[in-house]
Design an enzyme around this catalytic site. Structure first.
Site, short mmCIF file in Angstrom:
data_model
loop_
_atom_site.label_atom_id
_atom_site.label_comp_id
_atom_site.label_asym_id
_atom_site.label_seq_id
_atom_site.Cartn_x
_atom_site.Cartn_y
_atom_site.Cartn_z
N TYR A 89 26.15 37.76 -28.34
CA TYR A 89 25.81 38.21 -29.70
C TYR A 89 24.52 37.56 -30.17
CZ TYR A 89 30.60 39.86 -29.58
OH TYR A 89 31.77 40.49 -29.21
N GLU A 124 25.81 44.46 -26.58
CA GLU A 124 26.03 44.12 -28.00
C GLU A 124 24.83 44.52 -28.85
OE1 GLU A 124 29.83 43.02 -27.24
OE2 GLU A 124 28.79 43.52 -29.09
O1 LIG Z 1 33.59 40.85 -31.82
C1 LIG Z 1 32.81 41.61 -32.37
C2 LIG Z 1 33.01 43.12 -32.32
C3 LIG Z 1 33.89 43.47 -31.13
C4 LIG Z 1 33.08 43.92 -29.86
O2 LIG Z 1 32.63 45.23 -30.03
O3 LIG Z 1 31.94 43.10 -29.67
C5 LIG Z 1 34.02 43.80 -28.61
C6 LIG Z 1 34.57 42.39 -28.40
C7 LIG Z 1 35.46 42.38 -27.19
C8 LIG Z 1 36.81 42.69 -27.33
C9 LIG Z 1 37.65 42.70 -26.22
C10 LIG Z 1 37.15 42.41 -24.95
C11 LIG Z 1 35.78 42.12 -24.79
C12 LIG Z 1 34.93 42.12 -25.91
N1 LIG Z 1 33.21 44.16 -27.44
C13 LIG Z 1 33.37 45.37 -26.87
O4 LIG Z 1 34.16 46.21 -27.25
C14 LIG Z 1 32.48 45.62 -25.70
C15 LIG Z 1 31.81 44.55 -25.09
C16 LIG Z 1 30.98 44.78 -24.00
C17 LIG Z 1 30.82 46.08 -23.50
C18 LIG Z 1 31.48 47.13 -24.12
C19 LIG Z 1 32.32 46.92 -25.21
N2 LIG Z 1 31.73 41.18 -33.06
C20 LIG Z 1 31.50 39.74 -33.14
C21 LIG Z 1 30.03 39.39 -33.52
C22 LIG Z 1 29.39 40.34 -34.45
C23 LIG Z 1 28.58 41.35 -33.96
C24 LIG Z 1 27.94 42.22 -34.83
C25 LIG Z 1 28.10 42.07 -36.21
C26 LIG Z 1 28.94 41.05 -36.70
C27 LIG Z 1 29.59 40.21 -35.83
C28 LIG Z 1 32.45 39.12 -34.18
O5 LIG Z 1 33.14 39.88 -34.86
O6 LIG Z 1 32.45 37.90 -34.24
ZN LIG Z 2 30.36 44.60 -29.61
#
Ligand SMILES: O=C(CCC(O)(O)[C@H](Cc1ccccc1)NC(=O)c1ccccc1)N[C@@H](Cc1ccccc1)C(=O)O
Ligand SMILES: [Zn+2]
Length: 587
Positions: free
Chosen positions: A478, A366
């Site tokens: 995060y 992240e």
């Molecule tokens: O959820 C996300 C972005 C999606 C992601 O890229 O972190 C995604 C989430 C996810 C979705 C499905 C299954 C597992 C995780 N993570 C990934 O795509 C990921 C995670 C680990 C390794 C490779 C890709 N951000 C969080 C926190 C955040 C992060 C950064 C800025 C603002 C907010 C949120 O929106 O609350």
């Molecule tokens: Zn992410």
């Protein structure tokens, strides 16, 4: 007689191919479901999820026949331990595992197809409709309707599923006695017995910065919405901060500081090309052609999809994709950079043994996703790429810029910390179903200093209104990311010989910074994450193998001073009453 080590090496080579193949099938089934939600695609995904669990169960048994004490190659024993570390797949009760998959599928389905009603005839999806209302409306009641409507349509609808989900996960994970509960298993990704107390200490170190930002924002919002909306407990209404979960406050920047928030003129594809250009400018990879052919970059109009953004590694060293319901906003441009950061990490470690194709810990994946935003958003950089007409004057511009960065990077900290405080207490059995929502608001009120605009009772299930809870996706990653990315930013700016204040540093076009970053990325999870941290910080004044809040506090140092002066000038109280949350029924 073949040595134990030679036999293990032969086994691991065979395993590496088998695991890549079955993960390809499993990931493809997941992609087909998430980009086209139907009963059939859900059934197919559940089917592959069980096939994968079965594969992990069988191979863990095979790997357990090796005597690790007879193998002194640390790399081989680390790989064998990873083959045997299979989480809930260790449970032989496949009926239980199927039930867990079914509940997860049902909760994900509720969350992703939920339509929140803002009045008797208008019901809207979260992305982009409700997100846009919360971001752009400045009407207290309209915001409250969207905030309540979303929670009634999402969390409340899945409340009855969560207790069984928790019990099944705990039963499966405690089966072979390796873990206390599911939270214990999630924390084991950080390979540190002090992890839980380490993050608590980091949070306490960062709290004063957050409280000063909160006091300033509360005063400005009180001016805008009227003092009658602000209880004397000191809390801020949760629904007027520009974000459905109050986790990022950049959308109310216009109320907080009169400064043109430029919506720039770009297209969806240009957003992805601009992000790719940043990574190639520091010497990292371009997106493969397959990425552009196979990604889902906009919300389809003809089918239900899971809109929450994610980055995908299909495990065949070639197929990497982003799934995002991208819209033309500044916030979305940051998410594009975030998701592409995950892809860059995938590309950096794609030639490692499959078992090592992971972040050094989940927070590092992240953090890599996010670190680019620290350079990309600097006025200098936005001018370079034509998103800003001119760079504002030094110190006044500095405060405005630092305030804007704090509205995402500091405002987020208590939220990034509290979700897994809630989940870990549920997995531990300290929080039972009849107090799920009360415990949630205890944390939200005490740590974020916000309160719900409408009465909350235990008939509600507000944790379920945040993607990662029904999605079973850990969240402390995060919080770790937001701390670590400032450590890396400080180190990379030093390595790049970029002088001046940390918050004005832009590593764009700097291949020395990119190459140091890549040295860490290509390690994947071959070594415990302290070695990966040291790989970046080595030789800089922030050299360490641990998490440290110091670089984040250094970055926002000038802002904290300004906030303290400003809050004192207005005689603004810092902080809020603890254990006294308006609109929340306590049992
Ligand atoms: O959820 C996300 C972005 C999606 C992601 O890229 O972190 C995604 C989430 C996810 C979705 C499905 C299954 C597992 C995780 N993570 C990934 O795509 C990921 C995670 C680990 C390794 C490779 C890709 N951000 C969080 C926190 C955040 C992060 C950064 C800025 C603002 C907010 C949120 O929106 O609350
Ligand atoms: Zn992410």
């Amino acid at each position: 007689l073949v040595s134990e080590e030679a036999a293990a090496i032969a086994y691991l080579e065979e395993y590496d191919k088998l695991t890549a193949d079955i993960h390809y099938q499993y990931t493809k089934a997941g992609w087909i479901y998430e980009t086209n939600i139907t009963d059939e695609t859900l059934a197919n995904m559940t089917d592959w999820s069980l096939k994968l669990s079965d594969f992990k169960y069988r191979e863990a048994k095979n790997a357990s026949r090796f005597d690790l004490s007879k193998i002194n190659n640390k790399n081989i024993t680390r790989l064998l331990r990873k083959v045997m570390n299979i989480g809930i797949a260790a449970s032989p009760d496949t009926v239980k595992l199927k039930k867990i998959s079914d509940i997860e599928g049902e909760m994900a389905g509720i969350y992703s197809t939920a339509k929140g009603c803002i009045d008797v005839t208008t019901c809207l999806p979260l992305e982009p409709d409700l997100v846009n209302i919360i971001a752009n409306s400045r009407h207290y009641e309209e915001l409250a309707a969207a905030w309540k409507g979303w929670r009634d349509a999402s969390g409340k609808k899945m409340k009855h599923l969560y207790p069984e989900y928790v019990n099944l996960l705990n039963e499966a994970i405690t089966f072979d006695g390796k873990y206390e509960d599911m939270g214990d298993y999630y924390r084991s990704d950080y390979e540190s017995p002090t992890f839980e107390s380490d993050v608590r200490a980091l949070f306490q170190e960062l709290a004063p910065l957050y409280e000063n930002l909160h006091a300033y924002v509360r005063r400005k919002l009180r001016q805008h919405y009227g003092a009658d909306k602000f209880p004397n407990t000191g809390h801020i209404p949760a629904h007027i901060l520009g974000n459905m979960w109050a986790q990022d406050w950049t959308n109310v920047y216009d109320i907080l500081a009169p400064y043109p928030n430029k919506g720039s003129n770009y297209t969806i594809t240009r957003m992805y090309k601009v992000a790719e250009d940043f990574f190639t400018s520091i010497g990292l990879n371009k997106m493969p052609l397959l990425f552009w052919q196979k990604s889902m970059l906009v919300k389809p109009i003809d089918r239900e999809v899971i809109c929450h953004a994610s980055a995908w590694d299909f495990g065949n060293k070639r197929d990497f994709r982003i799934k995002q319901c991208t819209t033309l906003t500044d916030e979305q441009l940051l998410t594009v950079h975030h998701e592409m950061g995950h892809i860059i990490y995938y590309l950096a470690y794609k030639d490692l043994p499959y078992l090592y194709r992971d972040g050094a810990n989940p927070g590092f994946h992240e953090g890599m996703a996010d670190i680019v935003t620290l350079s990309f958003q600097t006025p200098e950089h936005l001018k370079k790429i034509g998103f800003l007409d001119d760079v504002p004057a030094q110190n006044e511009g500095d405060i405005n810029f630092l305030l804007r960065m704090a509205l995402s990077k500091v405002a987020f900290l208590p939220f990034g910390y509290l979700i897994d405080q809630w989940r870990w207490s549920v997995f531990r059995g300290d929080t039972m179903p009849d107090s799920y929502n009360e415990k949630w608001w205890d944390l939200r009120c005490d740590l974020q200093g916000i309160f719900p605009p409408v009465e909350r009772t235990n008939a509600d299930f507000d944790p379920g209104a945040k993607y990662h809870v029904p999605g079973g996706v850990p969240y402390i990653s995060y919080f770790v990311s937001f701390v670590a990315q400032f450590q890396w930013h400080k180190a990379l700016c030093k390595v790049a010989n970029i002088s001046g204040p940390l918050h004005r540093c832009d590593i764009y076009n700097n291949t020395m910074a990119g190459s140091r970053l890549n040295d860490m990325l290509k390690m994947g999870s071959t070594r415990p994450w302290g070695e990966a941290m040291l790989k970046i910080t080595n030789g800089t004044d922030g050299q360490t193998n641990k998490l440290s809040a110091a670089p984040l506090l250094e970055y926002f140092g000038p802002l904290l001073k300004w906030l303290q002066e400003n809050n004192r000038m207005y005689n603004e109280r810092i902080g809020w009453d603890k254990k006294k949350c308006p609109n929340v029924q306590s049992a």
